[in-house]
Each structure stands twice: as C-alpha cells, then as structure tokens.
Design a protein around this motif. Structure first.
Motif, short mmCIF file in Angstrom:
data_model
loop_
_atom_site.label_atom_id
_atom_site.label_comp_id
_atom_site.label_asym_id
_atom_site.label_seq_id
_atom_site.Cartn_x
_atom_site.Cartn_y
_atom_site.Cartn_z
N THR A 122 -76.78 30.64 -155.32
CA THR A 122 -75.33 30.68 -155.12
C THR A 122 -74.78 31.89 -155.85
O THR A 122 -75.35 32.34 -156.84
CB THR A 122 -74.62 29.43 -155.67
OG1 THR A 122 -74.82 29.36 -157.08
CG2 THR A 122 -75.16 28.17 -155.04
N SER A 133 -71.27 33.55 -157.58
CA SER A 133 -69.97 33.12 -158.10
C SER A 133 -68.88 34.13 -157.81
O SER A 133 -67.72 33.88 -158.11
CB SER A 133 -70.07 32.90 -159.60
OG SER A 133 -70.46 34.09 -160.24
N GLU A 154 -64.36 30.14 -162.12
CA GLU A 154 -64.13 28.86 -161.46
C GLU A 154 -65.20 28.56 -160.42
O GLU A 154 -65.76 27.47 -160.38
CB GLU A 154 -62.74 28.84 -160.79
CG GLU A 154 -61.59 28.66 -161.77
CD GLU A 154 -61.37 29.90 -162.62
OE1 GLU A 154 -61.73 31.02 -162.16
OE2 GLU A 154 -60.88 29.77 -163.75
N SER A 155 -65.47 29.55 -159.58
CA SER A 155 -66.45 29.27 -158.53
C SER A 155 -67.86 29.17 -159.13
O SER A 155 -68.73 28.50 -158.58
CB SER A 155 -66.35 30.31 -157.42
OG SER A 155 -67.32 31.29 -157.55
N GLU A 156 -68.06 29.81 -160.26
CA GLU A 156 -69.35 29.67 -160.94
C GLU A 156 -69.56 28.23 -161.38
O GLU A 156 -70.60 27.61 -161.10
CB GLU A 156 -69.39 30.60 -162.15
CG GLU A 156 -70.63 30.44 -163.01
CD GLU A 156 -70.51 31.26 -164.28
OE1 GLU A 156 -70.34 32.49 -164.16
OE2 GLU A 156 -70.56 30.70 -165.39
N LYS A 211 -68.07 25.63 -160.33
CA LYS A 211 -68.15 24.78 -159.14
C LYS A 211 -69.57 24.81 -158.56
O LYS A 211 -70.15 23.78 -158.22
CB LYS A 211 -67.14 25.28 -158.10
CG LYS A 211 -66.72 24.24 -157.09
CD LYS A 211 -65.68 24.83 -156.14
CE LYS A 211 -65.98 24.44 -154.71
NZ LYS A 211 -65.53 25.44 -153.73
N ASN A 212 -70.12 26.00 -158.48
CA ASN A 212 -71.49 26.14 -157.98
C ASN A 212 -72.46 25.36 -158.84
O ASN A 212 -73.31 24.63 -158.33
CB ASN A 212 -71.90 27.61 -157.99
CG ASN A 212 -71.30 28.40 -156.85
OD1 ASN A 212 -70.93 27.81 -155.84
ND2 ASN A 212 -71.18 29.69 -157.00
N LYS A 219 -71.92 22.87 -160.76
CA LYS A 219 -71.72 21.43 -160.63
C LYS A 219 -72.33 20.88 -159.34
O LYS A 219 -72.99 19.83 -159.36
CB LYS A 219 -70.23 21.08 -160.70
CG LYS A 219 -69.73 21.08 -162.13
CD LYS A 219 -68.30 20.55 -162.25
CE LYS A 219 -67.91 20.50 -163.73
NZ LYS A 219 -66.45 20.41 -163.92
N THR A 220 -72.14 21.58 -158.26
CA THR A 220 -72.75 21.10 -157.02
C THR A 220 -74.26 21.14 -157.12
O THR A 220 -74.95 20.23 -156.63
CB THR A 220 -72.33 21.92 -155.78
OG1 THR A 220 -72.17 23.27 -156.14
CG2 THR A 220 -71.05 21.39 -155.17
N ASP A 248 -75.22 18.18 -159.19
CA ASP A 248 -75.04 16.97 -158.38
C ASP A 248 -76.15 16.84 -157.35
O ASP A 248 -76.53 15.74 -156.95
CB ASP A 248 -73.69 17.00 -157.66
CG ASP A 248 -72.55 16.79 -158.63
OD1 ASP A 248 -72.83 16.43 -159.79
OD2 ASP A 248 -71.39 16.96 -158.23
N TYR A 261 -69.11 23.19 -170.72
CA TYR A 261 -69.86 22.49 -169.69
C TYR A 261 -71.35 22.81 -169.81
O TYR A 261 -72.19 21.91 -169.72
CB TYR A 261 -69.34 22.88 -168.31
CG TYR A 261 -70.08 22.20 -167.19
CD1 TYR A 261 -70.01 20.82 -167.04
CD2 TYR A 261 -70.87 22.93 -166.31
CE1 TYR A 261 -70.71 20.19 -166.03
CE2 TYR A 261 -71.56 22.30 -165.30
CZ TYR A 261 -71.48 20.93 -165.16
OH TYR A 261 -72.18 20.31 -164.16
N GLU A 292 -69.81 24.31 -147.19
CA GLU A 292 -68.63 23.49 -146.93
C GLU A 292 -68.99 22.20 -146.22
O GLU A 292 -68.40 21.16 -146.46
CB GLU A 292 -67.68 24.33 -146.07
CG GLU A 292 -66.28 23.83 -145.99
CD GLU A 292 -65.54 24.63 -144.95
OE1 GLU A 292 -64.79 24.03 -144.15
OE2 GLU A 292 -65.73 25.87 -144.90
#
Lengths: 338, 338
Positions: free
Chosen positions: A97, A99, A104-106, A108-109, A111-112, A115, A134, B89
DNA sequence: ATATTTTACGGAAACGCTTCCGAAAAAAGA
DNA sequence: TCTTTTTTCGGAAGCGTTTCCGTAAAATAT
C-alpha cells in the motif's frame, strides 16, 4: 473454478484426510511409500492445499504488508522487489500500500492491513513528526514490524537504516577536496531524520576541514525538481552563486542544475552538484550527477529477513537495527578537472 | 495477537453466532435495534470478522493478482495505483508481481497466484510472441482475466487498450504539419502489438500527406535510453541526420536527443523529437520532449472495474475491449517556431 | 510362543465464519 | 378470539484444513 480438495484425494486413495495432510506436512509419522503415492496422485489430480483453510487452522495469514509513502519514483519499488524476493520464497504473500505521503492514509492502510491479519509489516513512514502511538501499541502487543528508510527514533522496533550522516559527510568531503569551498546545502523535509542526518554530515565535513559555515549555506528545499528550480532561480536573482550545491536528494539537485545550465552557467566549472539517493536520472542528465547510491535492493532483503526472523521467533524478540552502506558515484557534475 | 471472534460477541450478548453474522452482512432478516446493538458492542470489543474464515466459507479469496513486466519506471506503478484504488474500496486485496520482462517468471507468477486462489488477474504480458496456451486454458475455465497495455490478439479475453495507432498518427502528423518532412521512426520491440500499431500510425500519417517513406526511415530500437544513444551515434557517424525523430517510446527519444545535443545539434531547429508514453523525464529535460501521454491511472481503474464486473457476473461474461484515449503533450522539442 | 514397543493410520474436533432450516414470537387478518 | 402470515432469531451443518487422540498392525523384545 472448481478446486480439488484433500477429501477428493483421500477418497481416491481410500485413505483418511489426516493421512493426506500428513503427506503434505512431513512432520508426522507416515510411511514413506504412502507419502510418495499420495504426493504423486495429488499432483496428478491437480490438488493444491487450499491456502484459506490452511491459514484458518494455522491462525496465520502468511501475508506481509508493506507500506511506503509512494512508489512512482524508483527507490521504493526497488526496495519492494528486494523484500518480495525473499518473502515469496518463504511462501508469504505481499500486500503493498502507498500512503501518498499522507499520515492519515498511512494509518488507514496499516489498520486495514492489521485487520486483514497480516503476519507482519514493513513500513517507511510518510512523516516522522506525527503521532506514533498506534505503532507503539502494535509493537507492545508483540506485532512484528520493521521500519526502514524513514523511521521514528522514539519507536522501539527493528529498523533498517542507511548511514545518511556518513555518506553526506563523504559526499561533502568529496566536494571540498575537489576544491569547492563555498557549498550550499539544500535541506530535505525537516520532519525526517534522514534530512537532519545528511545536514549533520554536511556540517561535520566542513568542521573537519575547518571551513566556516553561515546560515546562508543552508536553504530549505523539498524533495522535488520544482523546488530545486525555484531555489536556483532565487540564487541567480540575488546573485548569490555558490561554488557547489549538495542536495539532500537528487530531484532538487537536478532542478537547480537545469536552471543554472539554462542561464549559461558551466557545470561543474561555475557550479558543481552532488545529489543523494541515486535516482534513475542521475546518470542520464548532462552532465551526469554525482550522487550517493543507496542499496535499495538490500534494504528490502534485510527488512524482509529481519521481519521473518521476528515472526518465527516471537519470544526471543529483540529490536535490532541494521545500518547499511552505500556508494558515492562520482560523476562529471562534481569533478573539477577531468 | 489474540483476536476477538464472532463467538465472543455472541456470548457477550447472549445471541447466536448466526445473528451476529447477520448483523455484519445485512442481507438477512434482523431487527434494526439488535443489529445496531451488535455493531456497537462489536466495535467496543474490537471485533473484526476474520478474513480467512470468511474467505473459506465464501469460497472466494478476495485477492486480485496484478502481473506487470516491471515497476521501476513510472508507467506500471501508476496503473497499479489506479487499480488498487477501486479494488481496495471493494474490499479486495491486491497481490503485485513483476515478471522482469521474462516469460518464464511471468508464467510462474501467474501460476502461484492462481494456486493462491486469486479471484481474478490483471496482466500486462512480458512478451506477446510466446506461448499463450496457459492463459487460454484459464480463460476457457472461466477464470476472470483482464489484460492491458501488452496483450495478445489471439486471446479471447477482456482488454484495456490504448489507441496506439491513432496517437502515433497524431504525433507524426504534428511533426509533418510543423514542417518536418524527413522523419525517422525508432521502432519498439517487434514482439509487441503496440510497437506495430505505432509504426502503422507513423506510416499512415505519411500516406495522408503523401510523403514517401523508405526503409531508411525505420530503425529498430529498444525501450532504453542507451539504444537511443547508440542509434543517434550511428546516424551522426553515417551523416544521415533526419529532420525529426518519432520514437516508439520516450527513453530512446531522450537518449538520441542527448547525443545530438552533445554533438552541437540544435533542437528542434536541426532535429526535432517526439516520444511516446510520457515519462517523468519528458517535461524535465532540455528542451522538454513532446510526447503522447497515456491515461495510466484510468487504465488501472478501468481494468479493475472490468475485472470486478467479470467476477461478479460470471455467467453473463462477454469479453470486452476498452480503448482509451491519450493526450499529445506538445513541448519545445518539436515546435519549429515558438 | 507371548508381551511390549513402535509405526502408521483413522476418526473427530477445531479454526471462525456463512447460510440453510426450522421454530418461537410478533403482527396481521379473519 | 383464533388462524395465518411475517419477522426475528437459534441450531447446526459445512467450507478445507490441521492436529490431537486412539488403536490396529507391524516390529521388536522377552
């Protein structure tokens, strides 16, 4: 797509599924002949163990996440290729991924990826100045992470680093010994340690040769060609032309060089250039740009190895730091007499 | 890492796991309030559905494989970013592999991806001249594949293409209308359709303006800067300097331009240049290079969309071909009078 | 020969989820 | 009020593996 399952193989051979499983994971007691028979007919039938089922029982995803700020420029792709080589070999999949240089998008990446239960992460931070809680939480939980290139010193984690200080010092020293005394440093983004380290190397090289430095020798510049252009234009406008420029990375050096050339300055006679983090363009532009080459491929390889080590020995885990060396590729842009 | 499972949530709320499952996949009958309660406490407990279990039951991996020849240059990374955007997405993971321009490693990559049960593939072939039986077998089985950029015309499959012919014609026409009559074409690799198409555009532009072409107007060149340099050096040595050069892609154009510049030729007065597949360098070199820009990002987006469409409607599948348009970025390297 | 150990395999539970089937509870209709 | 329909949920099977436990059969020891 209909896949052949372990049951199909079991039925065909009148064996239990557990026996088939044993044949594929040779840690259990199984007769040599039956094992060979199973493997043979399994390939005949086109059987491949279902990775999803395997992952479910083994509570491992065999996925590794890689997070980089961007991968348009060559640097990160090369690192990724290095990492993939050894990860693929060990049966891991790699999820990449980017960023986009955004914190922010880092997050988010990351975290996904977490997950999605990646077994570990290889990360180059988009910015080191932002909140790292985090990451610290993850590390404290024992989640395997290796940082590289852009790291945060506060994080107690494994890291693959480049000796920015040392090679900036070498590069500056090269300029000095070539006879350039009035050298301006184009600084990188302040939020990154590597910028500070390169600046420190630049300063210490001057100390070593007892050359005075003033604030005029430092200009904040970004990571882009455009920023280098702007800087050069300003220098020309103010008629403050140094003997040489040492840039925190290649693009601003290239941008500045372009502007100076267009304005009739001879390179390296009138003004010399040294860049950092060897880009594809360095050897191609005219004159070719002297630059510090980082071992991109090895960075990826070492990061991957370190991560696997951490994944496979979760208990004996001790954060390590590997500092890699580079090469100063001396080219025409900084050599006074050829 | 200990993860919270659906059972934990069920136990906490004294509900059946099936109810929790329903709350997360809102296609089943469930009371609004209980659903909200479940979702609320689930997030409180930090529950995330285990993707492995989900994939196992749904017989889908939610993985998409992308295979490209390389990703050091900007083109493929940009395509990949475009594809990732819409794939992420929709909850898909993306596995990227690079074949290093090798047919063998391409096939190997594809096979491991298929064994890992990706739900579909996005591929740009390393070579179109090699055996494509394996791909045909996959396609016949109904396995979703979208090819882009480098495709094989024999394969009955969905494709995202660029109108190489049209834009090569435009680019050549631009040179002709600028007054350049003696134009040499640097051809790309013969094994690729895109090379043939660009050549065809070059030829038809000449036909349109009734300009004769001889074999001297075609020089086989590769995809590299070095090949362009070599070609230019040969031209200078033989004193066969055309008015203009139209290259099958940017690097050879740039290489040739560098050599001509170094030998005192003025660009575009003495010799003009037009490249193809806009690279990062095009706008940066001096003079900036006119080039055809491909919609890299959109290629990725469209490929991903088409693939998802194919995955979600496996029965109503009809191979489609989307042909995208580009832009001719006219810059100094080809403009006679500014 | 019998008793004991070893080997090689079968059976079954478990991993965490989806989904089918059925049934109690609630709502609607009579 | 009773029947019918609808809503909402529980139970259980199943996805394809791994792995634990148990046990015949084979090998070894007595």
């Amino acid at each position: 797509m209909d896949y052949v399952t372990i049951k199909d193989v079991a039925k065909r051979l009148n064996l239990a599924v557990s026996t088939i499983s044993r044949a594929f994971n040779d840690k259990y007691d199984i007769k040599k002949e039956t094992k060979e028979l199973i493997l043979k007919t399994a390939t005949e039938m086109g059987y491949h163990p279902n990775p999803m089922a395997k992952k479910l029982t083994q509570k491992r995803s065999f996925n590794i996440g890689i997070v980089v700020p961007e991968f348009i420029n060559g640097f990160f792709p090369e690192v990724i290729i290095g990492a993939q080589e050894i990860l693929f070999e060990k049966g891991y999949q790699v999820l990449i991924t980017q960023s986009n240089e955004s914190y922010e998008s880092e997050i988010k990446n990351v975290k996904t990826l977490v997950d999605n239960m990646v077994d570990g992460l290889i990360i180059s931070l988009s910015s080191e100045s932002k909140n790292t809680d985090y990451y610290q939480t993850l590390i404290d939980k024992g989640f395997p992470i290796v940082f590289f290139n852009r790291v945060n010193s506060k994080l107690k984690s494994s890291k693959i680093l480049f000796n920015d200080y040392k090679w900036a010092l070498f590069a500056t020293e090269h300029l000095i010994t070539q006879g350039y005394k009035n050298i301006v440093h184009l600084e990188g983004l302040e939020s990154l340690t590597l910028s500070k380290e390169r600046k420190r190397g630049f300063i210490d090289a001057h100390k070593k040769y007892k050359i005075e430095l003033t604030s005029n020798h430092f200009i904040k510049s970004g990571f882009t060609i455009e920023s280098g252009k702007a800087t050069a234009e300003l220098m020309i406008k103010n008629n403050q032309i140094p003997n040489a420029i040492f840039a925190s990375c290649d693009p601003p050096a290239i941008g500045a060089m372009m502007v100076f050339k267009e304005n009739g300055y001879k390179i390296p006679t009138d003004i010399a250039f040294v860049g950092f983090t060897e880009s594809k363009l360095a050897g191609l532009i005219n004159p070719p740009l002297t630059s510090v080459m980082q071992p991109t491929h090895d960075i990826g390889v070492e990061a991957a190895k370190m991560l696997l080590d951490q994944i496979e020995n979760p208990h004996a885990y001790l954060p390590q730091t590997i500092i890699l060396n580079g090469t100063l590729n001396i080219r025409e842009s900084s050599v006074k007499i050829i």
